[in-house]
Design a protein around this motif. Sequence first.
Motif, PDB file in Angstrom:
ATOM      1  N   MET A  94       6.831 -40.613  22.284  1.00  8.17           N
ATOM      2  CA  MET A  94       7.382 -39.292  22.612  1.00  8.17           C
ATOM      3  C   MET A  94       8.746 -39.129  21.927  1.00  8.17           C
ATOM      4  SD  MET A  94       5.031 -38.067  24.481  1.00  8.17           S
ATOM      5  CE  MET A  94       5.787 -36.660  25.263  1.00  8.17           C
ATOM      6  N   PHE A  95       9.172 -37.897  21.673  1.00  5.59           N
ATOM      7  CA  PHE A  95      10.475 -37.681  21.015  1.00  5.59           C
ATOM      8  C   PHE A  95      11.201 -36.522  21.708  1.00  5.59           C
ATOM      9  CE2 PHE A  95       8.495 -34.109  19.052  1.00  5.59           C
ATOM     10  CZ  PHE A  95       7.215 -34.513  18.758  1.00  5.59           C
ATOM     11  N   LEU A  96      12.506 -36.441  21.440  1.00  2.50           N
ATOM     12  CA  LEU A  96      13.352 -35.440  22.104  1.00  2.50           C
ATOM     13  C   LEU A  96      12.970 -34.022  21.699  1.00  2.50           C
ATOM     14  CD1 LEU A  96      16.958 -36.891  22.030  1.00  2.50           C
ATOM     15  CD2 LEU A  96      15.626 -36.331  24.039  1.00  2.50           C
ATOM     16  N   ARG A  97      13.300 -33.078  22.583  1.00  2.00           N
ATOM     17  CA  ARG A  97      13.022 -31.660  22.295  1.00  2.00           C
ATOM     18  C   ARG A  97      13.732 -31.252  21.021  1.00  2.00           C
ATOM     19  NH1 ARG A  97      15.657 -33.835  25.182  1.00  2.00           N
ATOM     20  NH2 ARG A  97      17.735 -33.384  24.528  1.00  2.00           N
ATOM     21  N   PRO A  98      13.031 -30.631  20.146  1.00  2.00           N
ATOM     22  CA  PRO A  98      13.679 -30.141  18.926  1.00  2.00           C
ATOM     23  C   PRO A  98      14.523 -28.935  19.278  1.00  2.00           C
ATOM     24  CG  PRO A  98      11.419 -29.427  18.960  1.00  2.00           C
ATOM     25  CD  PRO A  98      11.607 -30.270  20.172  1.00  2.00           C
ATOM     26  N   GLY A  99      15.487 -29.147  20.065  1.00  2.00           N
ATOM     27  CA  GLY A  99      16.301 -28.020  20.502  1.00  2.00           C
ATOM     28  C   GLY A  99      17.692 -28.430  20.823  1.00  2.00           C
ATOM     29  N   CYS A 100      18.073 -29.649  20.548  1.00  2.00           N
ATOM     30  CA  CYS A 100      19.429 -30.051  20.844  1.00  2.00           C
ATOM     31  C   CYS A 100      20.358 -29.621  19.723  1.00  2.00           C
ATOM     32  CB  CYS A 100      19.502 -31.577  21.036  1.00  2.00           C
ATOM     33  SG  CYS A 100      18.421 -32.193  22.319  1.00  2.00           S
ATOM     34  N   HIS A 101      20.502 -28.376  19.577  1.00  2.00           N
ATOM     35  CA  HIS A 101      21.332 -27.864  18.493  1.00  2.00           C
ATOM     36  C   HIS A 101      21.897 -26.517  18.895  1.00  2.00           C
ATOM     37  CE1 HIS A 101      17.081 -27.807  18.249  1.00  2.00           C
ATOM     38  NE2 HIS A 101      17.044 -28.704  17.279  1.00  2.00           N
TER      39      HIS A 101
ATOM     40  N   VAL B  38      10.232 -23.174  22.505  1.00  6.43           N
ATOM     41  CA  VAL B  38      11.274 -22.243  22.057  1.00  6.43           C
ATOM     42  C   VAL B  38      12.609 -22.763  22.559  1.00  6.43           C
ATOM     43  CG1 VAL B  38      12.186 -19.898  22.188  1.00  6.43           C
ATOM     44  CG2 VAL B  38       9.721 -20.263  22.083  1.00  6.43           C
ATOM     45  N   TRP B  39      13.541 -22.994  21.630  1.00  8.72           N
ATOM     46  CA  TRP B  39      14.865 -23.476  22.028  1.00  8.72           C
ATOM     47  C   TRP B  39      15.794 -22.249  22.131  1.00  8.72           C
ATOM     48  CZ3 TRP B  39      16.689 -27.133  24.621  1.00  8.72           C
ATOM     49  CH2 TRP B  39      18.031 -27.511  24.568  1.00  8.72           C
ATOM     50  N   LEU B  40      15.917 -21.770  23.396  1.00  8.72           N
ATOM     51  CA  LEU B  40      16.668 -20.539  23.659  1.00  8.72           C
ATOM     52  C   LEU B  40      18.138 -20.628  23.247  1.00  8.72           C
ATOM     53  CD1 LEU B  40      15.155 -19.605  27.142  1.00  8.72           C
ATOM     54  CD2 LEU B  40      14.463 -18.804  24.887  1.00  8.72           C
ATOM     55  N   PRO B  41      18.812 -21.797  23.372  1.00  6.82           N
ATOM     56  CA  PRO B  41      20.233 -21.843  22.987  1.00  6.82           C
ATOM     57  C   PRO B  41      20.497 -21.487  21.523  1.00  6.82           C
ATOM     58  CG  PRO B  41      19.699 -23.717  24.347  1.00  6.82           C
ATOM     59  CD  PRO B  41      18.396 -23.038  24.044  1.00  6.82           C
ATOM     60  N   SER B  42      19.538 -21.709  20.623  1.00  6.35           N
ATOM     61  CA  SER B  42      19.770 -21.340  19.223  1.00  6.35           C
ATOM     62  C   SER B  42      19.951 -19.829  19.077  1.00  6.35           C
ATOM     63  CB  SER B  42      18.612 -21.820  18.355  1.00  6.35           C
ATOM     64  OG  SER B  42      17.399 -21.176  18.746  1.00  6.35           O
TER      65      SER B  42
ATOM     66  N   TRP C 100      12.038 -27.166  14.040  1.00  3.98           N
ATOM     67  CA  TRP C 100      12.373 -25.972  13.254  1.00  3.98           C
ATOM     68  C   TRP C 100      11.787 -24.709  13.873  1.00  3.98           C
ATOM     69  CZ3 TRP C 100       8.969 -22.911  10.114  1.00  3.98           C
ATOM     70  CH2 TRP C 100       9.616 -21.927   9.335  1.00  3.98           C
ATOM     71  N   MET C 101      10.502 -24.779  14.294  1.00  3.54           N
ATOM     72  CA  MET C 101       9.867 -23.626  14.913  1.00  3.54           C
ATOM     73  C   MET C 101      10.541 -23.249  16.211  1.00  3.54           C
ATOM     74  SD  MET C 101       7.440 -22.114  13.260  1.00  3.54           S
ATOM     75  CE  MET C 101       6.605 -21.283  14.587  1.00  3.54           C
ATOM     76  N   ALA C 102      10.932 -24.217  17.018  1.00  2.00           N
ATOM     77  CA  ALA C 102      11.565 -23.931  18.297  1.00  2.00           C
ATOM     78  C   ALA C 102      12.892 -23.229  18.102  1.00  2.00           C
ATOM     79  CB  ALA C 102      11.755 -25.228  19.088  1.00  2.00           C
ATOM     80  N   ASP C 103      13.714 -23.737  17.149  1.00  2.00           N
ATOM     81  CA  ASP C 103      14.999 -23.084  16.909  1.00  2.00           C
ATOM     82  C   ASP C 103      14.819 -21.694  16.298  1.00  2.00           C
ATOM     83  OD1 ASP C 103      16.065 -25.347  17.890  1.00  2.00           O
ATOM     84  OD2 ASP C 103      17.015 -26.026  16.036  1.00  2.00           O
ATOM     85  N   LEU C 104      13.862 -21.586  15.367  1.00  2.00           N
ATOM     86  CA  LEU C 104      13.614 -20.290  14.742  1.00  2.00           C
ATOM     87  C   LEU C 104      13.150 -19.266  15.763  1.00  2.00           C
ATOM     88  CD1 LEU C 104      13.280 -18.423  12.292  1.00  2.00           C
ATOM     89  CD2 LEU C 104      11.001 -19.429  11.947  1.00  2.00           C
ATOM     90  N   LEU C 105      12.235 -19.649  16.621  1.00  2.00           N
ATOM     91  CA  LEU C 105      11.753 -18.719  17.642  1.00  2.00           C
ATOM     92  C   LEU C 105      12.855 -18.351  18.612  1.00  2.00           C
ATOM     93  CD1 LEU C 105       8.193 -20.177  18.385  1.00  2.00           C
ATOM     94  CD2 LEU C 105       8.807 -18.223  16.966  1.00  2.00           C
ATOM     95  N   GLY C 106      13.707 -19.302  18.910  1.00  2.00           N
ATOM     96  CA  GLY C 106      14.825 -18.998  19.814  1.00  2.00           C
ATOM     97  C   GLY C 106      15.722 -17.913  19.233  1.00  2.00           C
TER      98      GLY C 106
END
Length: 842
Positions: free
Chosen positions: A1-8, A64-68, A178-184
């Motif tokens: 498993m890996f971390l959420r692609p959203g820590c940015h 979806v990484w909402l903080p982005s 990349w998709m999570a940050d872009l969608l956010g």
Amino acid sequence: MFLRPGCHGLEGTGGVIIQGRPQARVAAFPVRGLVEVLALAGVYLLAARVALSLAAEKSHICPVWLPSGVALGGLLLLGVSRWPAVALGAGAVAYAMDVTPGVGLSVVLGSTLEAVLPALLFRRMEGARELHRVRDVAWLGAGAGLGALVGAGLGTLGLVLGGVVPAAQWGPAGWLWWMADLLGMLLVTPVLLLRRPRRVARSWEALLLTALTVGVCVGVFAFPRPGSAAAHAMTFLLFPLMAWGALSFGLRGAALSSLSIALAAIAGTARELGPFFTVDLPHRGLVVLQLFIGITALTGLLLAAARAERRQAVELLELLATTVRAVHEGVLICEVRESGGLHTVFVNEALCALVGRRREELVGAAPGELLASADGGDRQRLLEALREERSLRAEVALTRPDGTRVWSEMQLSPVRANGQAVTHFVATHRDVTATKELQARLVAAERVAAVGTLAAGVGHEINNPLAYLALNLEAARRSLAAEGAQAPAGVRDALSSVRGAQEGAERIRLIVRDLQVFSREGAPERGLVDLNALVPPAVRVVLHALRSRARLVEDFGPVPRVLGSEARLGQVLLNLLVNALQAIPEGDPGRHEVRVRTGTDPSGHARVEVEDTGGGIPPDVLPRIFDPFFTTKGSDEGTGLGLAICQQIVRTHGGDLRVRSVPGQGATFTLLLPPAPVQSAGSLVPLHAVAHVSEEPETAASGRRGRVLIVDDEPRLAQSMRLLLEPAHEVVTVTRGEDALARVSAGESFDVVLCDLQMPGMDGIAVYRWLQQEAPELASRVVFISGGASSPEARAFVETVAQRVLEKPVRPDVLLSTVEEMLEGSSPKVAARGAVGGTRRG
């Protein structure tokens, strides 16, 4: 498993204008800047908690990484200088996830750059935060994609280097990140950029859309069995709802609909419900979910932007159409067909009014049909301009349905819609009918002025031969009359013929005199005018044309004299008579009548009425009868200036010109002029007053023989005067002023000097001034003979000189009586105006 692609997160450097204020000004308030940084960092952390709550139950993967989106929206709203808030929020999230410092640093750096880069790009491309253009959405999407790529690359690289993610999983992890940050950024940033909400005009539609969206989302993501075909089919219902929101409510509808659908899809998938969750391949379902959310969000934003652009285009088009319709110039737009022909696609109200047609008649027709040129000259020029695809500026005649023509100044311009081929032509039409008519009338007025000048010149030239013709006829009559009653029959017949010739010469003299009166240029002189004496010359001018239309009735009554210009008032009477005869058709003179009536108005004003039995004036035309250039006559009969000029002349004399008419019964024009303050001829002598003479004057009553000097450049006229005077007086004739002065200087004495006023070389004025200096007694016995004072100097001299002025052609009786009066040393007796004679000035 890996971390959420959203820590940015997001942040940037540099200064931008924030809500219309320069960044430098914001920097001047460190407290406010600190508050904004802390607030943005707090919202970033809150969005991170919401995003983590939406992660799948068996993993920490966030679709979806909402903080982005919060980071990018915050920098676009507050300025790129607030990038520390993104770094602070991303660091707090990394610390909460308990990662190594190296991993946390890569996450913080990637999160900050992925917000700063799209913010700077969006600013560089002058994007509008309202996202009301497709290009704004495109640059936002491109910037978000670039920033998310940098952020995902740095973040996953740190995870791989930190041993959190295997190197083999670096590609899939980077994609999801990349998709999570872009969608956010695509979901949250547009919501943050929304302006203050306004009152929704169609609240019922908004409520209906919200209810349907919630119902479909619940039906798709809450109840169906995971991965079922029915759930996949129901997913397509969300696209028209999202499109409805974007097209009806713009960016607000698109952003809120996309965010709501995305949150519902993420929440259902995280609970292992809906079409995007698969038990065997959960990561593949996550990718499909992200694609669904991305396509939905981007489609909604593009539709909203397209709708805004279309609305702006429609508003601009409506504004242009309204402007074109409202302009006073006619506008016609025609389309070029593939066959090469033209058909009209647009006309404004001004053009419809110009050509007197409805829009439905013009749209679809060929524009060349409006041209009225019978010879095809205008049509040919238009066809050449269309064939050569060039502009054309020309005056063209347009036709109305009733056959009348209007003149238009046309400007034809080609329109190249695609930059190459001409697709349309625009023609603007400015009504220049009044200008053309004015030009034609000015030309006509110039012709009239030229004719007047010519008439004056012709009259002057006729005067000399007419003068010696009349004098010779008088001399012949006297010689024949001397034979007495016992003269042979041949002599009596000759005497009768001479008298007939004298009558003809008198008629010619009166005609010439009338021409001079009505063609007198400027006519600055003002004096006592007898209207009863002014009517006959005007009548004689129009009598020939009037005889074929009506009989003339003259009804003279007592009229007080008026103070004014004889020529101008004569022009008024002449115009009124011409207007009366033009109102009567030719061919039935026994039926129609033109009556000229003079008298005194009850108010004491002098009154002249010109009444005709023509067709009369319609009631709708009567109020405009004195308007300049208004006429109901054809172009060959009237210019619309005659009555307007008459009205102006009468008003300058302090009078009034009135009209009354009954359709079918004729019209009556009434001229009213105030009486002169002084009616005595002794205080103010009427202009061109005529010496009263008897019908058959003979030689001087006193029988005194005098010595008369005749100075005239016309030898025959001088000889005729000599023949008339010589039986009773000694006569000396010279043809030059210099010769006359030479005789006086030589010591010759004269009792009377008859001197022509205008001569080549030394004229009568110079002769008189010399005599005033050298022989003042003889200067007082000078009588001037004038064929019409043509120069301003001559007119001024005639108005001021105290000597008698006889007008050519001089009647023999007037010449004889004038010489007799000068010999007697008495002033000539001046009578009321009758036939043309002379005037004593002073």
